[in-house]
Design a protein around this motif. Sequence first.
Motif, mmCIF file in Angstrom:
data_model
loop_
_atom_site.group_PDB
_atom_site.id
_atom_site.type_symbol
_atom_site.label_atom_id
_atom_site.label_comp_id
_atom_site.label_asym_id
_atom_site.label_seq_id
_atom_site.Cartn_x
_atom_site.Cartn_y
_atom_site.Cartn_z
ATOM 1 N N SER A 28 -9.938 57.149 -23.214
ATOM 2 C CA SER A 28 -11.332 56.582 -23.895
ATOM 3 C C SER A 28 -10.801 55.753 -24.891
ATOM 4 O O SER A 28 -11.416 54.664 -25.353
ATOM 5 C CB SER A 28 -12.102 57.649 -24.247
ATOM 6 N N VAL A 29 -9.880 56.296 -25.797
ATOM 7 C CA VAL A 29 -9.602 55.683 -27.046
ATOM 8 C C VAL A 29 -8.608 54.273 -26.485
ATOM 9 O O VAL A 29 -8.699 53.284 -27.141
ATOM 10 C CB VAL A 29 -8.894 56.595 -27.758
ATOM 11 N N PHE A 30 -7.592 54.549 -25.810
ATOM 12 C CA PHE A 30 -7.109 53.517 -25.276
ATOM 13 C C PHE A 30 -7.922 52.111 -24.838
ATOM 14 O O PHE A 30 -7.669 51.199 -25.369
ATOM 15 C CB PHE A 30 -6.025 53.886 -24.009
ATOM 16 N N LEU A 31 -8.862 52.631 -24.021
ATOM 17 C CA LEU A 31 -9.813 51.374 -23.536
ATOM 18 C C LEU A 31 -10.629 51.055 -24.691
ATOM 19 O O LEU A 31 -10.661 49.765 -24.583
ATOM 20 C CB LEU A 31 -10.650 52.020 -22.583
ATOM 21 N N SER A 32 -11.000 51.820 -25.485
ATOM 22 C CA SER A 32 -11.874 51.346 -26.582
ATOM 23 C C SER A 32 -10.987 50.315 -27.500
ATOM 24 O O SER A 32 -11.476 49.327 -28.041
ATOM 25 C CB SER A 32 -12.465 52.614 -27.330
ATOM 26 N N CYS A 33 -9.700 50.875 -27.804
ATOM 27 C CA CYS A 33 -8.865 50.152 -28.706
ATOM 28 C C CYS A 33 -8.378 48.733 -28.062
ATOM 29 O O CYS A 33 -8.515 47.623 -28.768
ATOM 30 C CB CYS A 33 -7.770 50.706 -29.187
ATOM 31 N N ARG A 34 -8.137 48.905 -26.829
ATOM 32 C CA ARG A 34 -7.650 47.579 -25.874
ATOM 33 C C ARG A 34 -9.093 46.537 -26.060
ATOM 34 O O ARG A 34 -8.712 45.301 -26.337
ATOM 35 C CB ARG A 34 -7.532 47.911 -24.640
ATOM 36 N N ALA A 35 -10.074 47.282 -25.888
ATOM 37 C CA ALA A 35 -11.411 46.147 -25.936
ATOM 38 C C ALA A 35 -11.508 45.409 -27.181
ATOM 39 O O ALA A 35 -11.761 44.263 -27.459
ATOM 40 C CB ALA A 35 -12.556 46.786 -25.260
ATOM 41 N N PHE A 36 -11.340 46.458 -28.449
ATOM 42 C CA PHE A 36 -11.427 45.876 -29.628
ATOM 43 C C PHE A 36 -10.502 44.888 -30.026
ATOM 44 O O PHE A 36 -10.726 43.718 -30.753
ATOM 45 C CB PHE A 36 -11.641 47.138 -30.519
ATOM 46 N N LEU A 37 -9.276 45.206 -29.667
ATOM 47 C CA LEU A 37 -8.445 44.360 -29.979
ATOM 48 C C LEU A 37 -8.032 43.049 -29.185
ATOM 49 O O LEU A 37 -7.797 42.012 -29.849
ATOM 50 C CB LEU A 37 -6.887 44.819 -29.717
ATOM 51 N N ARG A 38 -8.721 42.813 -28.080
ATOM 52 C CA ARG A 38 -9.048 41.610 -27.334
ATOM 53 C C ARG A 38 -9.899 40.856 -28.376
ATOM 54 O O ARG A 38 -10.010 39.611 -28.276
ATOM 55 C CB ARG A 38 -9.710 41.793 -25.904
ATOM 56 N N HIS A 39 -10.760 41.514 -28.835
ATOM 57 C CA HIS A 39 -11.841 40.587 -29.857
ATOM 58 C C HIS A 39 -10.914 40.172 -31.016
ATOM 59 O O HIS A 39 -11.116 39.113 -31.533
ATOM 60 C CB HIS A 39 -12.988 41.496 -30.124
ATOM 61 N N VAL A 40 -10.419 41.009 -31.523
ATOM 62 C CA VAL A 40 -9.804 40.725 -32.584
ATOM 63 C C VAL A 40 -8.637 39.774 -32.327
ATOM 64 O O VAL A 40 -8.227 38.766 -33.452
ATOM 65 C CB VAL A 40 -8.669 42.256 -33.304
ATOM 66 N N GLU A 41 -8.060 39.326 -31.242
ATOM 67 C CA GLU A 41 -7.139 38.348 -31.044
ATOM 68 C C GLU A 41 -7.761 37.244 -31.219
ATOM 69 O O GLU A 41 -7.339 36.038 -31.415
ATOM 70 C CB GLU A 41 -6.494 38.621 -29.452
ATOM 71 N N THR A 42 -9.346 37.163 -31.093
ATOM 72 C CA THR A 42 -10.004 35.911 -31.190
ATOM 73 C C THR A 42 -10.502 35.517 -32.806
ATOM 74 O O THR A 42 -10.544 34.455 -33.026
ATOM 75 C CB THR A 42 -11.172 35.722 -30.370
ATOM 76 N N THR A 43 -10.559 36.732 -33.498
ATOM 77 C CA THR A 43 -10.850 36.407 -34.912
ATOM 78 C C THR A 43 -9.871 36.626 -36.039
ATOM 79 O O THR A 43 -9.854 35.983 -36.853
ATOM 80 C CB THR A 43 -11.947 37.760 -35.217
ATOM 81 N N GLY A 44 -8.701 37.208 -35.538
ATOM 82 C CA GLY A 44 -7.658 37.468 -36.520
ATOM 83 C C GLY A 44 -7.899 38.368 -37.644
ATOM 84 O O GLY A 44 -7.152 38.397 -38.678
ATOM 85 N N THR A 45 -8.864 39.209 -37.335
ATOM 86 C CA THR A 45 -8.975 40.200 -38.335
ATOM 87 C C THR A 45 -9.780 41.399 -37.528
ATOM 88 O O THR A 45 -10.426 41.286 -36.629
ATOM 89 C CB THR A 45 -10.036 39.663 -39.604
ATOM 90 N N GLY A 46 -9.548 42.738 -38.315
ATOM 91 C CA GLY A 46 -9.724 43.837 -37.580
ATOM 92 C C GLY A 46 -9.295 45.255 -38.044
ATOM 93 O O GLY A 46 -8.206 45.155 -38.813
#
Length: 258
Positions: free
Chosen positions: A116-134
Amino acid sequence: MDTELRGKGVLVTGGAGGIGGAVVRAFAEEGAKVVVHYHHSEDKARALAAEHGGVAIRADLTSESDVDALVPSAVKALGRLDVLVANAGVWPAPDEPVWTMSLARWRQTLAENLDSVFLSCRAFLRHVETTGTGNIVIIASTAGLFGEAGHSDYAAAKSALAGGFLKSLKNEIARIAPLGRVNTVCPGWTAVPRNQDKLGDAAFIHRVTRTMPLRKLGRPEDVARTVVSLASDRVSGHVTGEVITVAGGMEGRVLNEP
């Protein structure tokens, strides 16, 4: 001190639980905008979100499609997403030593606490990749540091979150967000609702505090304030890859005899 979290978007998984609820309230007090994630506790999540001007969103964190939809939904609801607090987890109540534990229980516990944490972090990091911050704060447990007899499945999952997974993620996030950070908080025994029936039992309190110099249970607010501090780039901007234990100084040995 101004944490500079006002207006930031925060997703708290398991936000309707004891620690999760305290985390939601602590971020709201700093002026952050919060998504309260829930799976089963819809009424609590919606009430908490309404109380603090946030939004409640349901997802099964063991479902890849649910989690992949959760982060975009959070971004849409808040207008931005800066922080993930990966708090959701499940404590399997029955005491089961390894030699009697079923493979089904082992897999279920790892799915609920690690996958669950892997999936949550993966989804969030895909967003971070578009914003450059997180920024990510993972909630693990002292079980992952000292072990937990009868709950080796839970201890193994939490150990990963305080060990190799954390150490890898803090390096990876910097590839897509130069100032991105990942840290883990390990609460010890905490006065959450599932322990409510034991809090008046002096023998229980002694048993769980005998390895602590501070002979008291923690409160959800103790954990929440630590999470907020780690999420703040102003307060903890040069802290990443660290494990912060919120457990009254707990050690892997008995400090207090009767």
